[in-house]
Scaffold this motif. Structure first.
Motif, mmCIF file in Angstrom:
data_model
loop_
_atom_site.group_PDB
_atom_site.id
_atom_site.type_symbol
_atom_site.label_atom_id
_atom_site.label_comp_id
_atom_site.label_asym_id
_atom_site.label_seq_id
_atom_site.Cartn_x
_atom_site.Cartn_y
_atom_site.Cartn_z
ATOM 1 N N ALA A 139 14.434 16.830 4.072
ATOM 2 C CA ALA A 139 14.009 15.871 5.095
ATOM 3 C C ALA A 139 12.879 14.996 4.568
ATOM 4 O O ALA A 139 12.861 13.778 4.786
ATOM 5 N N TYR A 140 11.951 15.622 3.856
ATOM 6 C CA TYR A 140 10.840 14.848 3.296
ATOM 7 C C TYR A 140 11.338 13.896 2.211
ATOM 8 O O TYR A 140 10.841 12.772 2.083
ATOM 9 N N GLY A 141 12.325 14.328 1.455
ATOM 10 C CA GLY A 141 12.901 13.458 0.439
ATOM 11 C C GLY A 141 13.514 12.207 1.049
ATOM 12 O O GLY A 141 13.389 11.105 0.499
ATOM 13 N N ARG A 142 14.169 12.371 2.194
ATOM 14 C CA ARG A 142 14.744 11.205 2.873
ATOM 15 C C ARG A 142 13.644 10.292 3.413
ATOM 16 O O ARG A 142 13.800 9.065 3.431
ATOM 17 N N LEU A 143 12.538 10.896 3.852
ATOM 18 C CA LEU A 143 11.400 10.082 4.283
ATOM 19 C C LEU A 143 10.858 9.270 3.109
ATOM 20 O O LEU A 143 10.611 8.062 3.242
ATOM 21 N N GLU A 144 10.679 9.914 1.973
ATOM 22 C CA GLU A 144 10.162 9.214 0.797
ATOM 23 C C GLU A 144 11.072 8.060 0.392
ATOM 24 O O GLU A 144 10.595 6.979 0.031
ATOM 25 N N LYS A 145 12.370 8.294 0.452
ATOM 26 C CA LYS A 145 13.322 7.238 0.106
ATOM 27 C C LYS A 145 13.179 6.057 1.055
ATOM 28 O O LYS A 145 13.197 4.891 0.634
ATOM 29 N N SER A 146 13.007 6.354 2.335
ATOM 30 C CA SER A 146 12.828 5.290 3.320
ATOM 31 C C SER A 146 11.540 4.514 3.073
ATOM 32 O O SER A 146 11.499 3.287 3.218
ATOM 33 N N LEU A 147 10.486 5.222 2.686
ATOM 34 C CA LEU A 147 9.202 4.563 2.451
ATOM 35 C C LEU A 147 9.259 3.603 1.271
ATOM 36 O O LEU A 147 8.482 2.649 1.195
ATOM 37 N N MET A 148 10.187 3.837 0.362
ATOM 38 C CA MET A 148 10.332 2.961 -0.800
ATOM 39 C C MET A 148 11.073 1.673 -0.459
ATOM 40 O O MET A 148 11.059 0.721 -1.247
ATOM 41 N N GLU A 149 11.709 1.639 0.706
ATOM 42 C CA GLU A 149 12.457 0.450 1.128
ATOM 43 C C GLU A 149 11.509 -0.505 1.840
ATOM 44 O O GLU A 149 11.455 -0.581 3.062
ATOM 45 N N THR A 150 10.728 -1.222 1.055
ATOM 46 C CA THR A 150 9.692 -2.074 1.618
ATOM 47 C C THR A 150 9.509 -3.301 0.734
ATOM 48 O O THR A 150 10.224 -3.481 -0.258
ATOM 49 N N ASP A 151 8.565 -4.143 1.076
ATOM 50 C CA ASP A 151 8.273 -5.349 0.300
ATOM 51 C C ASP A 151 7.420 -4.961 -0.903
ATOM 52 O O ASP A 151 6.216 -4.726 -0.773
ATOM 53 N N ASN A 152 8.033 -4.893 -2.064
ATOM 54 C CA ASN A 152 7.315 -4.439 -3.257
ATOM 55 C C ASN A 152 6.190 -5.377 -3.676
ATOM 56 O O ASN A 152 5.269 -4.960 -4.379
ATOM 57 N N TYR A 153 6.253 -6.625 -3.264
ATOM 58 C CA TYR A 153 5.197 -7.568 -3.628
ATOM 59 C C TYR A 153 3.933 -7.364 -2.791
ATOM 60 O O TYR A 153 2.834 -7.693 -3.240
ATOM 61 N N ARG A 154 4.110 -6.818 -1.582
ATOM 62 C CA ARG A 154 2.958 -6.619 -0.697
ATOM 63 C C ARG A 154 2.513 -5.160 -0.621
ATOM 64 O O ARG A 154 1.348 -4.892 -0.295
ATOM 65 N N ILE A 155 3.414 -4.241 -0.900
ATOM 66 C CA ILE A 155 3.092 -2.831 -0.689
ATOM 67 C C ILE A 155 2.919 -2.049 -1.990
ATOM 68 O O ILE A 155 1.980 -1.257 -2.128
ATOM 69 N N ALA A 156 3.793 -2.256 -2.961
ATOM 70 C CA ALA A 156 3.728 -1.454 -4.193
ATOM 71 C C ALA A 156 2.371 -1.558 -4.900
ATOM 72 O O ALA A 156 1.799 -0.531 -5.293
ATOM 73 N N PRO A 157 1.797 -2.762 -5.077
ATOM 74 C CA PRO A 157 0.480 -2.820 -5.729
ATOM 75 C C PRO A 157 -0.612 -2.119 -4.918
ATOM 76 O O PRO A 157 -1.577 -1.603 -5.491
ATOM 77 N N LEU A 158 -0.453 -2.094 -3.603
ATOM 78 C CA LEU A 158 -1.415 -1.393 -2.758
ATOM 79 C C LEU A 158 -1.292 0.115 -2.940
ATOM 80 O O LEU A 158 -2.295 0.821 -3.086
ATOM 81 N N VAL A 159 -0.064 0.623 -2.932
ATOM 82 C CA VAL A 159 0.153 2.067 -3.070
ATOM 83 C C VAL A 159 -0.414 2.571 -4.396
ATOM 84 O O VAL A 159 -1.130 3.576 -4.441
ATOM 85 N N PHE A 160 -0.122 1.859 -5.473
ATOM 86 C CA PHE A 160 -0.631 2.288 -6.776
ATOM 87 C C PHE A 160 -2.139 2.057 -6.880
ATOM 88 O O PHE A 160 -2.851 2.839 -7.517
ATOM 89 N N GLY A 161 -2.622 1.005 -6.250
ATOM 90 C CA GLY A 161 -4.043 0.681 -6.315
ATOM 91 C C GLY A 161 -4.918 1.517 -5.405
ATOM 92 O O GLY A 161 -6.146 1.356 -5.407
ATOM 93 N N THR A 162 -4.305 2.403 -4.625
ATOM 94 C CA THR A 162 -5.083 3.337 -3.799
ATOM 95 C C THR A 162 -4.779 4.786 -4.181
ATOM 96 O O THR A 162 -5.133 5.711 -3.447
ATOM 97 N N ALA A 163 -4.124 4.976 -5.318
ATOM 98 C CA ALA A 163 -3.806 6.322 -5.809
ATOM 99 C C ALA A 163 -4.727 6.666 -6.977
ATOM 100 O O ALA A 163 -4.893 5.860 -7.892
ATOM 101 N N ASP A 164 -5.323 7.834 -6.928
ATOM 102 C CA ASP A 164 -6.246 8.293 -7.972
ATOM 103 C C ASP A 164 -5.534 9.344 -8.820
ATOM 104 O O ASP A 164 -5.352 10.482 -8.400
ATOM 105 N N ARG A 165 -5.147 8.972 -10.033
ATOM 106 C CA ARG A 165 -4.367 9.893 -10.860
ATOM 107 C C ARG A 165 -5.192 11.067 -11.377
ATOM 108 O O ARG A 165 -4.630 12.060 -11.859
ATOM 109 N N LYS A 166 -6.512 10.980 -11.269
ATOM 110 C CA LYS A 166 -7.370 12.077 -11.722
ATOM 111 C C LYS A 166 -7.795 12.998 -10.578
ATOM 112 O O LYS A 166 -8.584 13.921 -10.786
ATOM 113 N N TYR A 167 -7.261 12.746 -9.389
ATOM 114 C CA TYR A 167 -7.580 13.589 -8.238
ATOM 115 C C TYR A 167 -7.186 15.039 -8.532
ATOM 116 O O TYR A 167 -6.104 15.296 -9.058
#
Length: 214
Positions: A139-167
Motif C-alpha cells: 500500500a505504501y509503495g502505491r502511495l509512493e508511486k502516486s507521489l511521483m506523479e507530479t510536476d517535476n519542474y516545481r516539485i522534484a527540486p524541492l523534494v531533493f533540496g529538502t532531503a538531508d542525505r547525512k541524516y
C-alpha cells in the motif's frame, strides 16, 4: 514516511526563517520566494491528497478496521484552513507587495497543527506492525508511486533540496534513486525555476547548506 515528513518540515522551516529577511524592494527575490512557497504548498497538498485518496483506504482494507486512519484525516482538516490562507497569499500576492511579517504570521497560524500531525502520523503507522506487513508495504509503495506523479519542474527540486542525505549518519538513501538522478534534478528540472531553489536548505545532491536569507 518519516523521511518525507522531515523534508516537509525542513521546507517549512526554510520558509519561516527566510520570510522576514528578503532584501527590501527586490521584486525578483520576492517573486522567487513566493513561487518557492507555492511549490512547497503544492507538494504538501499532493502528499496529503494521495494519502486520503489512495493510502488510507488501502490501510482500511488491510486492517479491516473502518476509520483506522480517521484521526489523521481529522488532523488534515485541523491545519487546512490556515494552510489554505497561506497558499492563497503566496499565489495572489504581487512581489512588490510582499510582506515577510505577514507571510510568517500565516505560517504560524497552521504550523503547530501541521507539525503535530506529521509526528503523530508516524506513530499511527508504527501501530500497523500487528497487521500484514507485506500488504502494508504494498500500500505504501502505491502511495509512493502516486507521489511521483507530479510536476517535476516545481516539485522534484524541492523534494531533493529538502532531503538531508547525512541524516542519522547517512543510513538512509532518500529519495532512493540512482547516483545520476540529482544531476537530472539540478541541470534539467531545476533550470525552469532556477532562482527559486536558492531558498532550499539543501543542494540537489541532498547536502545541507546555509540558508540564503536566514
Amino acid at each position: 514516511m518519516a523521511l518525507a515528513h522531515n523534508g516537509i518540515i525542513r521546507g517549512l522551516n526554510s520558509i519561516y526563517l527566510q520570510a522576514p529577511n528578503l532584501p527590501a524592494n527586490d521584486t525578483v527575490v520576492a517573486r522567487d520566494f513566493l513561487i518557492y512557497c507555492q511549490c512547497w504548498s503544492e507538494s504538501m497538498h499532493h502528499h496529503h491528497d494521495a494519502e486520503e485518496e489512495i493510502f488510507f483506504p488501502e490501510i482500511e482494507n488491510v486492517t479491516n478496521v473502518k476509520g483506522v486512519m480517521e484521526q489523521n484525516v481529522e488532523q488534515h482538516r485541523a491545519f487546512t484552513p490556515g494552510f489554505d490562507k497561506f497558499y492563497d497569499y503566496c499565489k495572489t500576492c504581487s512581489p512588490k507587495d510582499y510582506d515577510g511579517a505577514k507571510l510568517r504570521s500565516l505560517v504560524q497560524d497552521f504550523a503547530e497543527a501541521l507539525v503535530k500531525h506529521l509526528h503523530d502520523e508516524i506513530e499511527t503507522l508504527r501501530a500497523l506492525d500487528k497487521y500484514d506487513s507485506k500488504r502494508v508495504k504494498q500500500a505504501y509503495g502505491r502511495l509512493e508511486k502516486s507521489l511521483m506523479e507530479t510536476d517535476n519542474y516545481r516539485i522534484a527540486p524541492l523534494v531533493f533540496g529538502t532531503a538531508d542525505r547525512k541524516y542519522e549518519d547517512g543510513i538512509h538513501n532518500f529519495p532512493a534513486v540512482p547516483f545520476f538522478v540529482p544531476y537530472i534534478i539540478n541541470y534539467v528540472f531545476g533550470m525552469r525555476y532556477r532562482g527559486v531553489w536558492r531558498f532550499n536548505p539543501c543542494t540537489s545532491w541532498r547536502d545541507c547548506r546555509e540558508l540564503a536569507y536566514a
